[in-house]
Design an enzyme around this catalytic site. Structure first.
Site, PDB file in Angstrom:
ATOM      1  N   ASP A  77       0.809  -1.230   0.000  1.00 10.04           N
ATOM      2  CA  ASP A  77       0.000   0.000   0.000  1.00 10.04           C
ATOM      3  C   ASP A  77       0.837   1.274   0.000  1.00 10.04           C
ATOM      4  O   ASP A  77       2.002   1.284   0.369  1.00 10.04           O
ATOM      5  CB  ASP A  77      -0.956   0.014   1.196  1.00 10.04           C
ATOM      6  N   GLU A 135      -0.446  -1.990   5.178  1.00 11.47           N
ATOM      7  CA  GLU A 135       0.544  -1.946   6.270  1.00 11.47           C
ATOM      8  C   GLU A 135       0.505  -0.592   6.956  1.00 11.47           C
ATOM      9  O   GLU A 135       0.646  -0.493   8.176  1.00 11.47           O
ATOM     10  CB  GLU A 135       1.948  -2.235   5.731  1.00 11.47           C
ATOM     11  N   GLU A 136       0.336   0.465   6.172  1.00 10.38           N
ATOM     12  CA  GLU A 136       0.430   1.819   6.748  1.00 10.38           C
ATOM     13  C   GLU A 136      -0.639   2.064   7.806  1.00 10.38           C
ATOM     14  O   GLU A 136      -0.429   2.853   8.722  1.00 10.38           O
ATOM     15  CB  GLU A 136       0.337   2.884   5.640  1.00 10.38           C
ATOM     16  N   ARG A 175      18.903  -6.214  13.034  1.00  7.94           N
ATOM     17  CA  ARG A 175      19.066  -6.014  14.467  1.00  7.94           C
ATOM     18  C   ARG A 175      18.488  -7.211  15.208  1.00  7.94           C
ATOM     19  O   ARG A 175      17.363  -7.618  14.953  1.00  7.94           O
ATOM     20  CB  ARG A 175      18.346  -4.738  14.900  1.00  7.94           C
ATOM     21  N   HIS A 360       8.155   8.423   4.377  1.00  5.60           N
ATOM     22  CA  HIS A 360       6.932   9.194   4.668  1.00  5.60           C
ATOM     23  C   HIS A 360       7.131  10.686   4.406  1.00  5.60           C
ATOM     24  O   HIS A 360       6.488  11.515   5.039  1.00  5.60           O
ATOM     25  CB  HIS A 360       6.459   9.000   6.125  1.00  5.60           C
TER      26      HIS A 360
HETATM   27 ZN   LIG Z   1       5.349   3.543   6.059  1.00  3.92          ZN
HETATM   28 ZN   LIG Z   2       6.687   0.986   4.994  1.00  2.82          ZN
END
Ligand SMILES: [Zn+2]
Ligand SMILES: [Zn+2]
Length: 388
Positions: A77, A135-136, A175, A360
Site C-alpha cells: 500500500d 501496512e500503513e 538487528r 513518509h
Molecule cells: Zn510507512
Molecule cells: Zn513501509
C-alpha cells in the site's frame, strides 16, 4: 539458487516498480497493484490466490522435496499524501504516493519469487509469497492472518524486509531482538458539566483535568520507567470547549505510546488508567480511557535471523551486512506475524546520494539498486531457511 537477478530480469522489475509507483493505491484498495503482482506470479507458473485479507495475494512454490515452509511477506500500500520527488514516474494520483517504498518491496518480492522459481530444482521445502495490503494503517497483517495466510501450508518461519533510505544501497541491515517499536493509540475523554462561565460553581470544568493529565503522563515516563527503556508517550491532539463563556463540559485528548517491550506497554496502559482515575476524583469529572494496541514490538527470532544472515553473507559477499545500532521507534504490522511464527526482518539499503533520507516524506527517493540486492538477499535467506 545463488545467482543474482540478470539484467533483463532487473530491468523488468524496475519497470514494474515504476508502474506501481506511478499508480499508488491506499490501504485495502490495492486492486491494480494486486493485478500486477498476481500476473507476474502466474508468469512464474505459480497459482496466485487473490483477495486474501481483502486485497492481498498469496502464492506457494512447492519444490516437492522435504524441508520447511518459508514465508516471504511484502507490503503493497501507499500513503495518503502527495509526492514532490523529481522523478519521471511520479505519482499520477493526487493524495496518494509510495513514499514508504512499498512499490520497491513489491519488486523485491517478485524478484525473490523469480529467483526461487528459477532455482527450484536445487531447492528444498516450500516458499509462500504473502503480498499484504494496508501496512500503513497497521491493519493488513491481521487481515491476512485472519484469512489464514499463515496456514495450509503452515508457515514455519517468515521473512520480511523494509527499504532504508538511511542506509547505502547494496547493504543489508539487521538487528537482533526488538528492532521496531510497538504502536498503541489512546483516547482520554473527560466529561464535566456545562454552565455559565460567570458562575463557575454552576458546572464542572472538564478543562481542569488537562494539566494534571499532561503532567501526569510526563511523570509516568520520568518517575515510573527506567531511563534506559525506550518509550514514547505523547498527546498529539486536544479538543474541547464550546464557547469562551461556557464552562467546558467535554475535552478529548488523543495520543500515542511506542515501546520496544510489550510488557512495558501493559504497564503504561495501567498507569494511564490509574492517572485518569485519580484526576477524575480530583477534578470531579468522569474520565474514560480507550486504549488500542495497533501493533506489538517487532522482535526477531534469533535462530531465524542468524540463519538468514549467514546465507546472505555467503551469497552477497562479506561486508554487505550492517548491524543497526539502535532500534527504530517506528512500527511495522509485520510484528503481528511474529506473535505467531518465528520471523526475521531485514533492512534493505536504498539511500541515493544527495536525496532525501526519510520515509513518509513527499520527496522520498529510493536507489533502485535496492531491488536487486533485496531480491537476492530475500531469496538466499529463504532458500537456506527452507533447507534447515
Ligand atoms: Zn510507512
Ligand atoms: Zn513501509
Amino acid at each position: 539458487m545463488t545467482a543474482p537477478l540478470d539484467s533483463a530480469q532487473l530491468e523488468r522489475l524496475v519497470r514494474i516498480r515504476r508502474d506501481i509507483h506511478g499508480h499508488p493505491e491506499l490501504a485495502f484498495a490495492e486492486h491494480r497493484t494486486a493485478d500486477i503482482v498476481a500476473r507476474h506470479l502466474a508468469e512464474l507458473r505459480l497459482e496466485p490466490l487473490r483477495g486474501v485479507g481483502r486485497t492481498g495475494v498469496v502464492a506457494v512454490l512447492d519444490t516437492g522435496r522435504p524441508g520447511r515452509t518459508v514465508g516471504l511477506r511484502v507490503d503493497m500500500d501507499a500513503l495518503p499524501m502527495d509526492e514532490t520527488a523529481d522523478v519521471p514516474f511520479r505519482s499520477t494520483v493526487p493524495g496518494a504516493a509510495h513514499t514508504c517504498g512499498h512499490d520497491v518491496h513489491c519488486a523485491i518480492g517478485l524478484g525473490a519469487a523469480t529467483l526461487l522459481c528459477g532455482g527450484r530444482d536445487a531447492l528444498r521445502g516450500r516458499f509462500k509469497f504473502l503480498f499484504q495490503p494496508a501496512e500503513e494503517t497497521l491493519e493488513g497483517a491481521l487481515a491476512m492472518i485472519e484469512a489464514g495466510a499463515l496456514e495450509t501450508p503452515h508457515v514455519d518461519v517468515l521473512l520480511g524486509c523494509h527499504n532504508s533510505p538511511q542506509m547505502e544501497a547494496g547493504r543489508i541491515g539487521y538487528r537482533h531482538g526488538a528492532s521496531m517499536a510497538s504502536s498503541s493509540a489512546f483516547v482520554i475523554r473527560v466529561r464535566g458539566a456545562a454552565g455559565h462561565a460567570a458562575h463557575p460553581r454552576s458546572g464542572v470544568d472538564a478543562l481542569q483535568a488537562v494539566p494534571p493529565l499532561l503532567s501526569g503522563l510526563n511523570a509516568i515516563r520520568a518517575k515510573e520507567i527506567s531511563p534506559d527503556q525506550p518509550l514514547i508517550l505523547s498527546v498529539g491532539r486536544i479538543e474541547g470547549g464550546r464557547a469562551r463563556n461556557v464552562i467546558c463540559d467535554e475535552v478529548v485528548l488523543e495520543g500515542t505510546c511506542r515501546a520496544l517491550d510489550d510488557a512495558l506497554v501493559e504497564e503504561i496502559e495501567a498507569a494511564l488508567r490509574r492517572l485518569a482515575h485519580g484526576v477524575s476524583i480530583a477534578t470531579r469529572t468522569t474520565i474514560e480511557v480507550q486504549w488500542r494496541n495497533l501493533a506489538p514490538a517487532l522482535v526477531n527470532d534469533r535462530a531465524a535471523l542468524d540463519r538468514a544472515l549467514q546465507a546472505i553473507e555467503r551469497h552477497l559477499g562479506a561486508g554487505v551486512l550492517t548491524p543497526l545500532e539502535t532500534p527504530s521507534m517506528g512500527s511495522e504490522d509485520f510484528a503481528w506475524y511474529a506473535r505467531r511464527v518465528p520471523v526475521a526482518h531485514l533492512r534493505i539499503g536504498s539511500k541515493a546520494p544527495g536525496r532525501s533520507t526519510q520515509l513518509h516524506r513527499s520527496d522520498y527517493f529510493c536507489d533502485e539498486r535496492a531491488i536487486g540486492t533485496g531480491a537476492h538477499a530475500m531469496a538466499a535467506a529463504a532458500a537456506a531457511l527452507a533447507a534447515t
